[in-house]
Motif scaffolding. Sequence first.
Motif, PDB file in Angstrom:
ATOM      1  N   ALA A   1     -34.401  10.186  49.019  1.00  0.00           N
ATOM      2  CA  ALA A   1     -35.547   9.678  49.795  1.00  0.00           C
ATOM      3  C   ALA A   1     -35.505  10.176  51.239  1.00  0.00           C
ATOM      4  CB  ALA A   1     -35.554   8.145  49.750  1.00  0.00           C
ATOM      5  N   SER A   2     -34.294  10.319  51.784  1.00  0.00           N
ATOM      6  CA  SER A   2     -34.170  10.690  53.201  1.00  0.00           C
ATOM      7  C   SER A   2     -34.711  12.087  53.491  1.00  0.00           C
ATOM      8  CB  SER A   2     -32.701  10.638  53.624  1.00  0.00           C
ATOM      9  OG  SER A   2     -32.085   9.478  53.149  1.00  0.00           O
TER      10      SER A   2
ATOM     11  N   GLY B   1     -33.130   1.676  42.800  1.00  0.00           N
ATOM     12  CA  GLY B   1     -33.019   3.078  43.198  1.00  0.00           C
ATOM     13  C   GLY B   1     -31.596   3.579  43.078  1.00  0.00           C
ATOM     14  N   SER B   2     -31.403   4.831  43.462  1.00  0.00           N
ATOM     15  CA  SER B   2     -30.084   5.424  43.212  1.00  0.00           C
ATOM     16  C   SER B   2     -29.019   4.807  44.104  1.00  0.00           C
ATOM     17  CB  SER B   2     -30.129   6.945  43.332  1.00  0.00           C
ATOM     18  OG  SER B   2     -30.681   7.336  44.545  1.00  0.00           O
ATOM     19  N   VAL B   3     -29.317   4.534  45.366  1.00  0.00           N
ATOM     20  CA  VAL B   3     -28.338   3.834  46.212  1.00  0.00           C
ATOM     21  C   VAL B   3     -28.310   2.349  45.841  1.00  0.00           C
ATOM     22  CG1 VAL B   3     -27.828   3.093  48.569  1.00  0.00           C
ATOM     23  CG2 VAL B   3     -28.481   5.461  48.143  1.00  0.00           C
TER      24      VAL B   3
ATOM     25  N   GLY C   1     -39.653  -2.727  42.432  1.00  0.00           N
ATOM     26  CA  GLY C   1     -41.070  -2.672  42.073  1.00  0.00           C
ATOM     27  C   GLY C   1     -41.287  -2.607  40.566  1.00  0.00           C
TER      28      GLY C   1
ATOM     29  N   LYS D   1     -38.133  -2.193  36.097  1.00  0.00           N
ATOM     30  CA  LYS D   1     -36.975  -1.998  36.978  1.00  0.00           C
ATOM     31  C   LYS D   1     -36.185  -3.298  37.107  1.00  0.00           C
ATOM     32  CE  LYS D   1     -38.673   1.891  39.736  1.00  0.00           C
ATOM     33  NZ  LYS D   1     -38.860   2.469  41.072  1.00  0.00           N
TER      34      LYS D   1
ATOM     35  N   TYR E   1     -41.302  -7.204  43.610  1.00  0.00           N
ATOM     36  CA  TYR E   1     -42.113  -7.418  44.816  1.00  0.00           C
ATOM     37  C   TYR E   1     -43.562  -7.015  44.611  1.00  0.00           C
ATOM     38  CZ  TYR E   1     -42.131  -2.420  46.062  1.00  0.00           C
ATOM     39  OH  TYR E   1     -42.326  -1.060  46.052  1.00  0.00           O
TER      40      TYR E   1
ATOM     41  N   ASN F   1     -32.916  -1.181  52.335  1.00  0.00           N
ATOM     42  CA  ASN F   1     -33.333   0.201  52.103  1.00  0.00           C
ATOM     43  C   ASN F   1     -34.799   0.447  52.409  1.00  0.00           C
ATOM     44  OD1 ASN F   1     -30.928   1.378  50.971  1.00  0.00           O
ATOM     45  ND2 ASN F   1     -31.278   0.169  49.122  1.00  0.00           N
TER      46      ASN F   1
ATOM     47  N   CYS G   1     -29.643   0.521  55.870  1.00  0.00           N
ATOM     48  CA  CYS G   1     -29.361   1.827  55.263  1.00  0.00           C
ATOM     49  C   CYS G   1     -30.541   2.781  55.429  1.00  0.00           C
ATOM     50  CB  CYS G   1     -29.053   1.599  53.780  1.00  0.00           C
ATOM     51  SG  CYS G   1     -28.773   3.099  52.868  1.00  0.00           S
TER      52      CYS G   1
ATOM     53  N   TYR H   1     -41.506   6.128  55.470  1.00  0.00           N
ATOM     54  CA  TYR H   1     -41.219   7.564  55.476  1.00  0.00           C
ATOM     55  C   TYR H   1     -42.429   8.462  55.279  1.00  0.00           C
ATOM     56  CZ  TYR H   1     -36.227   6.365  55.059  1.00  0.00           C
ATOM     57  OH  TYR H   1     -34.975   5.861  55.252  1.00  0.00           O
TER      58      TYR H   1
ATOM     59  N   PHE I   1     -26.326   2.513  59.705  1.00  0.00           N
ATOM     60  CA  PHE I   1     -25.177   3.393  59.450  1.00  0.00           C
ATOM     61  C   PHE I   1     -25.674   4.670  58.781  1.00  0.00           C
ATOM     62  CE2 PHE I   1     -24.719   3.132  54.855  1.00  0.00           C
ATOM     63  CZ  PHE I   1     -25.496   2.024  54.572  1.00  0.00           C
TER      64      PHE I   1
ATOM     65  N   VAL J   1     -24.245   7.845  56.263  1.00  0.00           N
ATOM     66  CA  VAL J   1     -23.158   8.166  55.335  1.00  0.00           C
ATOM     67  C   VAL J   1     -22.256   9.281  55.852  1.00  0.00           C
ATOM     68  CG1 VAL J   1     -24.588   9.750  53.970  1.00  0.00           C
ATOM     69  CG2 VAL J   1     -22.632   8.614  52.917  1.00  0.00           C
TER      70      VAL J   1
ATOM     71  N   ASN K   1     -39.677   7.125  40.466  1.00  0.00           N
ATOM     72  CA  ASN K   1     -38.358   7.595  40.008  1.00  0.00           C
ATOM     73  C   ASN K   1     -37.554   6.423  39.447  1.00  0.00           C
ATOM     74  OD1 ASN K   1     -38.096   6.540  42.764  1.00  0.00           O
ATOM     75  ND2 ASN K   1     -35.963   7.141  42.582  1.00  0.00           N
TER      76      ASN K   1
HETATM   77  N1  LIG Z   1     -27.991   5.639  55.824  1.00  0.00           N
HETATM   78  C1  LIG Z   1     -27.673   6.647  55.038  1.00  0.00           C
HETATM   79  O1  LIG Z   1     -26.743   7.415  55.304  1.00  0.00           O
HETATM   80  C2  LIG Z   1     -28.425   6.850  53.767  1.00  0.00           C
HETATM   81  C3  LIG Z   1     -27.965   7.744  52.776  1.00  0.00           C
HETATM   82  C4  LIG Z   1     -28.689   7.855  51.581  1.00  0.00           C
HETATM   83  C5  LIG Z   1     -29.847   7.095  51.411  1.00  0.00           C
HETATM   84  N2  LIG Z   1     -30.260   6.284  52.422  1.00  0.00           N
HETATM   85  C6  LIG Z   1     -31.454   5.432  52.265  1.00  0.00           C
HETATM   86  O2  LIG Z   1     -31.326   4.709  51.071  1.00  0.00           O
HETATM   87  C7  LIG Z   1     -32.626   4.336  50.622  1.00  0.00           C
HETATM   88  C8  LIG Z   1     -32.734   4.675  49.143  1.00  0.00           C
HETATM   89  O3  LIG Z   1     -32.686   6.104  49.006  1.00  0.00           O
HETATM   90  P1  LIG Z   1     -32.545   6.786  47.573  1.00  0.00           P
HETATM   91  O4  LIG Z   1     -32.448   8.238  47.816  1.00  0.00           O
HETATM   92  O5  LIG Z   1     -31.499   6.064  46.777  1.00  0.00           O
HETATM   93  O6  LIG Z   1     -33.962   6.513  46.919  1.00  0.00           O
HETATM   94  P2  LIG Z   1     -34.327   5.543  45.698  1.00  0.00           P
HETATM   95  O7  LIG Z   1     -34.015   4.142  46.097  1.00  0.00           O
HETATM   96  O8  LIG Z   1     -33.782   6.057  44.432  1.00  0.00           O
HETATM   97  O9  LIG Z   1     -35.897   5.757  45.642  1.00  0.00           O
HETATM   98  C9  LIG Z   1     -36.707   5.234  46.628  1.00  0.00           C
HETATM   99  C10 LIG Z   1     -37.292   3.893  46.141  1.00  0.00           C
HETATM  100  O10 LIG Z   1     -37.804   3.200  47.258  1.00  0.00           O
HETATM  101  C11 LIG Z   1     -38.812   2.335  46.824  1.00  0.00           C
HETATM  102  N3  LIG Z   1     -39.969   2.452  47.719  1.00  0.00           N
HETATM  103  C12 LIG Z   1     -40.629   3.580  48.066  1.00  0.00           C
HETATM  104  N4  LIG Z   1     -41.638   3.269  48.907  1.00  0.00           N
HETATM  105  C13 LIG Z   1     -41.609   1.926  49.079  1.00  0.00           C
HETATM  106  C14 LIG Z   1     -42.397   1.000  49.808  1.00  0.00           C
HETATM  107  N5  LIG Z   1     -43.438   1.409  50.551  1.00  0.00           N
HETATM  108  N6  LIG Z   1     -42.068  -0.307  49.758  1.00  0.00           N
HETATM  109  C15 LIG Z   1     -41.031  -0.738  49.012  1.00  0.00           C
HETATM  110  N7  LIG Z   1     -40.251   0.089  48.283  1.00  0.00           N
HETATM  111  C16 LIG Z   1     -40.557   1.403  48.317  1.00  0.00           C
HETATM  112  C17 LIG Z   1     -39.191   2.746  45.405  1.00  0.00           C
HETATM  113  O11 LIG Z   1     -38.644   1.779  44.511  1.00  0.00           O
HETATM  114  P3  LIG Z   1     -39.546   0.525  43.990  1.00  0.00           P
HETATM  115  O12 LIG Z   1     -40.169   0.969  42.718  1.00  0.00           O
HETATM  116  O13 LIG Z   1     -38.560  -0.554  43.826  1.00  0.00           O
HETATM  117  O14 LIG Z   1     -40.565   0.264  45.041  1.00  0.00           O
HETATM  118  C18 LIG Z   1     -38.472   4.065  45.208  1.00  0.00           C
HETATM  119  O15 LIG Z   1     -38.077   4.268  43.870  1.00  0.00           O
HETATM  120  C19 LIG Z   1     -33.610   5.072  51.522  1.00  0.00           C
HETATM  121  O16 LIG Z   1     -34.037   4.186  52.538  1.00  0.00           O
HETATM  122  C20 LIG Z   1     -32.769   6.178  52.111  1.00  0.00           C
HETATM  123  O17 LIG Z   1     -33.255   6.650  53.337  1.00  0.00           O
HETATM  124  C21 LIG Z   1     -29.581   6.156  53.569  1.00  0.00           C
END
Ligand SMILES: NC(=O)c1ccc[n+]([C@@H]2O[C@H](COP(=O)([O-])OP(=O)(O)OC[C@H]3O[C@@H](n4cnc5c(N)ncnc54)[C@H](OP(=O)(O)O)[C@@H]3O)[C@@H](O)[C@H]2O)c1
Length: 336
Positions: free
Chosen positions: A47-48, A156-158, A178, A182, A198, A221, A243, A249, A273, A275, A323
Amino acid sequence: MLNTSWRLHSRPSGLVERDHFDVRTEPVPEPAPGHVVVRNIYLMVPASMRIWMDAEDTYLPAQPLGEVMRGITLGVVEHSESERLPVGTHVTGMGGWQEYSVGPERAWTALDPHPDIGLTAYLGVLDLQGLTAYYGLTDVGRPAAGETLVVTAAAGSVGSLVCQIGKKLGLRVIGIAGGPAKCAWLRDSCGVDDAIDYKGEDVAARLDELCPDGIDIAFENVGGPIMDLIIDRINTHARIALCGMVSTYNGNEQTAGRSLMNLVNKRGRIQGFIVRDYMSRRAEFREIVTPWLLDGSLIYREEFSTGLHSTPAAMNRLARGQNTGLQFVRVTSPVD
Ligand SMILES: NC(=O)c1ccc[n+]([C@@H]2O[C@H](COP(=O)([O-])OP(=O)(O)OC[C@H]3O[C@@H](n4cnc5c(N)ncnc54)[C@H](OP(=O)(O)O)[C@@H]3O)[C@@H](O)[C@H]2O)c1
């Protein structure tokens, strides 16, 4: 040998389209001494990646226009001028949206994959996604058994890894995701105590019902109004591991903040934080998590599409919640 690359040509303000990129096909340059040619097999689509395309710097500098789009890849060394990385070595690194990457050996991490674990795990569950989940929860969330954890984008994956690790640590885990499918997967396969849809349920009422004693840890997230509903319900000395804020985004104005005074009232701590700060603990982390993958007590889902042209659509699937796991683009054919 020819390389096809995708270069960011203009910045998306919402969803990502083919027109935001220039696609070029050019000869692969000869590697200099100490450099290698890597054929990229998989490009990860987290997602990032969407915020890297914006004009503002994030934890990385903004992606420069006209250059190959940044991306995390897994590939195989096909031509080597490096003793450390002989031909045939599987490597991960910032290979970008292209078929071949040429660069210094230090840009690549050589893999020594376990025979019973898929290669892509070394980009996702055993790397960025897993490290994010594990250290975001343990180091930032500082959990104690018996506490209540709420996770957003929980399927989601995280998020799904956070939920399962939370259960391993003896937490009461509530996931927010969502759609009923899921939520059912979170309950039936990830073992959460309960899940909130939600999109179809009253989140405030369900949080009151499922967290009658309040929330001790939130793994956030998503951001936006749901984050406010969580902060409204935190306990004294709660920890919020920030996270990401995926709801912002794609140009959506989904801010949170109405509830911040409750952090004052409850002496709560909110901590962002990244990663990258935990990369030095990768070996320690893999020693903990590899046995969980082998005994099946930590599950993860992956989805694949083929060809770099499928990457914008994969990014938009994240924004739409379509996804069901970590997405990978097959850039070129895997090798045996
Ligand atoms: N801080 C770090 O170092 C770091 C590292 C990796 C990832 N991340 C963050 O971790 C989070 C998850 O990333 P990921 O790559 O694992 O993606 P993911 O959770 O597999 O996919 C993103 C999910 O976010 C939800 N989403 C998207 N738009 C939304 C909205 N407007 N409102 C509510 N939910 C929404 C959707 O799930 P639903 O069907 O449930 O809505 C979507 O499947 C992201 O915020 C990412 O930036 C941070």
